[in-house]
Motif scaffolding. Sequence first.
Motif, mmCIF file in Angstrom:
data_model
loop_
_atom_site.group_PDB
_atom_site.id
_atom_site.type_symbol
_atom_site.label_atom_id
_atom_site.label_comp_id
_atom_site.label_asym_id
_atom_site.label_seq_id
_atom_site.Cartn_x
_atom_site.Cartn_y
_atom_site.Cartn_z
ATOM 1 N N MET A 1 86.646 3.921 -34.226
ATOM 2 C CA MET A 1 87.113 4.238 -32.884
ATOM 3 C C MET A 1 85.918 4.336 -31.933
ATOM 4 O O MET A 1 84.878 4.862 -32.301
ATOM 5 C CB MET A 1 87.870 5.566 -32.903
ATOM 6 C CG MET A 1 88.552 5.886 -31.587
ATOM 7 S SD MET A 1 89.250 7.531 -31.618
ATOM 8 C CE MET A 1 90.480 7.302 -32.900
ATOM 9 N N ASN A 2 86.085 3.834 -30.717
ATOM 10 C CA ASN A 2 85.024 3.857 -29.728
ATOM 11 C C ASN A 2 84.935 5.251 -29.104
ATOM 12 O O ASN A 2 85.824 5.682 -28.377
ATOM 13 C CB ASN A 2 85.317 2.794 -28.664
ATOM 14 C CG ASN A 2 84.210 2.671 -27.658
ATOM 15 O OD1 ASN A 2 83.784 3.658 -27.060
ATOM 16 N ND2 ASN A 2 83.744 1.449 -27.444
ATOM 17 N N ASN A 3 83.839 5.972 -29.386
ATOM 18 C CA ASN A 3 83.704 7.344 -28.911
ATOM 19 C C ASN A 3 83.567 7.431 -27.402
ATOM 20 O O ASN A 3 83.978 8.414 -26.787
ATOM 21 C CB ASN A 3 82.498 8.026 -29.576
ATOM 22 C CG ASN A 3 82.803 8.349 -31.035
ATOM 23 O OD1 ASN A 3 83.951 8.590 -31.387
ATOM 24 N ND2 ASN A 3 81.784 8.329 -31.875
ATOM 25 N N GLU A 4 83.002 6.391 -26.798
ATOM 26 C CA GLU A 4 82.875 6.375 -25.333
ATOM 27 C C GLU A 4 84.268 6.329 -24.689
ATOM 28 O O GLU A 4 84.550 7.050 -23.728
ATOM 29 C CB GLU A 4 82.041 5.157 -24.912
ATOM 30 C CG GLU A 4 81.594 5.203 -23.467
ATOM 31 C CD GLU A 4 80.829 3.952 -23.042
ATOM 32 O OE1 GLU A 4 80.653 3.768 -21.836
ATOM 33 O OE2 GLU A 4 80.413 3.164 -23.927
ATOM 34 N N LYS A 5 85.133 5.487 -25.250
ATOM 35 C CA LYS A 5 86.508 5.406 -24.727
ATOM 36 C C LYS A 5 87.245 6.722 -24.965
ATOM 37 O O LYS A 5 87.969 7.210 -24.087
ATOM 38 C CB LYS A 5 87.264 4.242 -25.388
ATOM 39 C CG LYS A 5 86.757 2.869 -24.986
ATOM 40 C CD LYS A 5 87.501 1.761 -25.725
ATOM 41 C CE LYS A 5 86.915 0.390 -25.401
ATOM 42 N NZ LYS A 5 87.502 -0.679 -26.207
ATOM 43 N N LEU A 6 87.071 7.289 -26.147
ATOM 44 C CA LEU A 6 87.733 8.551 -26.488
ATOM 45 C C LEU A 6 87.345 9.646 -25.499
ATOM 46 O O LEU A 6 88.212 10.360 -24.971
ATOM 47 C CB LEU A 6 87.351 8.973 -27.913
ATOM 48 C CG LEU A 6 87.906 10.316 -28.408
ATOM 49 C CD1 LEU A 6 89.419 10.261 -28.548
ATOM 50 C CD2 LEU A 6 87.272 10.703 -29.742
ATOM 51 N N GLU A 7 86.058 9.752 -25.222
ATOM 52 C CA GLU A 7 85.575 10.803 -24.310
ATOM 53 C C GLU A 7 86.101 10.564 -22.895
ATOM 54 O O GLU A 7 86.452 11.498 -22.179
ATOM 55 C CB GLU A 7 84.042 10.815 -24.328
ATOM 56 C CG GLU A 7 83.421 12.159 -23.995
ATOM 57 C CD GLU A 7 84.060 13.348 -24.722
ATOM 58 O OE1 GLU A 7 84.231 14.389 -24.066
ATOM 59 O OE2 GLU A 7 84.427 13.236 -25.905
ATOM 60 N N ARG A 8 86.148 9.300 -22.520
ATOM 61 C CA ARG A 8 86.647 8.952 -21.165
ATOM 62 C C ARG A 8 88.122 9.344 -21.005
ATOM 63 O O ARG A 8 88.515 9.947 -20.012
ATOM 64 C CB ARG A 8 86.449 7.453 -20.968
ATOM 65 C CG ARG A 8 87.007 6.928 -19.689
ATOM 66 C CD ARG A 8 86.104 5.982 -18.950
ATOM 67 N NE ARG A 8 86.727 5.600 -17.690
ATOM 68 C CZ ARG A 8 86.803 6.392 -16.636
ATOM 69 N NH1 ARG A 8 86.293 7.578 -16.653
ATOM 70 N NH2 ARG A 8 87.391 5.990 -15.532
ATOM 71 N N ILE A 9 88.927 9.024 -22.012
ATOM 72 C CA ILE A 9 90.351 9.371 -21.938
ATOM 73 C C ILE A 9 90.534 10.887 -22.015
ATOM 74 O O ILE A 9 91.358 11.463 -21.307
ATOM 75 C CB ILE A 9 91.143 8.683 -23.079
ATOM 76 C CG1 ILE A 9 91.090 7.147 -22.948
ATOM 77 C CG2 ILE A 9 92.588 9.167 -23.102
ATOM 78 C CD1 ILE A 9 91.768 6.560 -21.739
ATOM 79 N N ALA A 98 89.839 1.624 -20.515
ATOM 80 C CA ALA A 98 90.300 1.463 -21.905
ATOM 81 C C ALA A 98 91.735 0.926 -21.915
ATOM 82 O O ALA A 98 92.471 1.101 -20.945
ATOM 83 C CB ALA A 98 90.239 2.810 -22.630
ATOM 84 N N THR A 99 92.118 0.290 -23.015
ATOM 85 C CA THR A 99 93.471 -0.291 -23.061
ATOM 86 C C THR A 99 94.311 0.265 -24.206
ATOM 87 O O THR A 99 93.800 0.654 -25.256
ATOM 88 C CB THR A 99 93.407 -1.834 -23.198
ATOM 89 O OG1 THR A 99 92.506 -2.170 -24.244
ATOM 90 C CG2 THR A 99 92.971 -2.486 -21.911
#
Length: 295
Positions: A1-9, A98-99
């Motif tokens: 899982m992309n941690n950058e996307k996770l943190e952004r969401i 993110a999608t």
Amino acid sequence: MNNEKLERIRTGKGFIAALDQSGGSTPKALQQYGISEDHYSTEEDMYKLVHEMRTRIIKSPAFDSRSILGAILFENTMDRTIDGQFTADYLWEKKGIATFLKVDQGLAEQEDGVQLLKPIPGLDDLLKRAVERHVFGTKMRSVIKEANPAGIKKVVEQQFAIGKQIAAAGLVPIIEPEVDINSKDKVASENLLKDEILAQLSALDQDVNIILKLAIPTEDNFYQDLLGHPHVIRVVALSGGYPQTEANERLARNHGLIASFSRALAEGLSADQTDETFNAALSQSIQDIYEASIT
């Protein structure tokens, strides 16, 4: 899982744009955009037109990460390209968005006051493809029409069972048990729904993250105790058929809840608008939904 996307969401200010009308709802989305059914004769023509509409929205300067955290796509959109890149790659690399992929196959017939998800054949293969396409999460929608305890329990159990399968594939599921805004016993349904969600959350494995997508509750801030739950990255709200202004007003009264609007996002957009008019209308919509989402 992309941690950058996770943190952004998880922590970003903004909302999730729903661009995932599919199947039976695609003609309605095109109609709202000013393209009637006599403009296309085949399904492929229809999907080409709807991709052009979504591409216009996505490429608009108004559609950017200052206001939008994520975008929900239909499978057909995930498999198409924008300027030579797959849609999810374009959104993340060019826009910082993110999608999510809509994975459900629609709703079963109503039973026990609810509509469960239809079976999703080939889900594992679809999830594998979504991971390959650099998608972050998924979305699936069930509907609750009546405050029927057995029906609501079934809806939530089904959503979480499939959600676990999605999480195991490395994606974050958006669990969407929508309470119909026209339900005569909406408040009672919301009470039953929250209890069932809390019961399912307490049984999740420690490393499972989910997003909840719910109708804006009748009682303001009713979902506060879901917002801080360790398994819940975010709680997002659907517009549910409310006009955009009313949806925004209701959302703004629910602190911490952010929008995931579809019809309300595209309200006022038309195929025959000049780019200047189109971008101005989209920019105003995005700004209004953003402001309602950061209360």
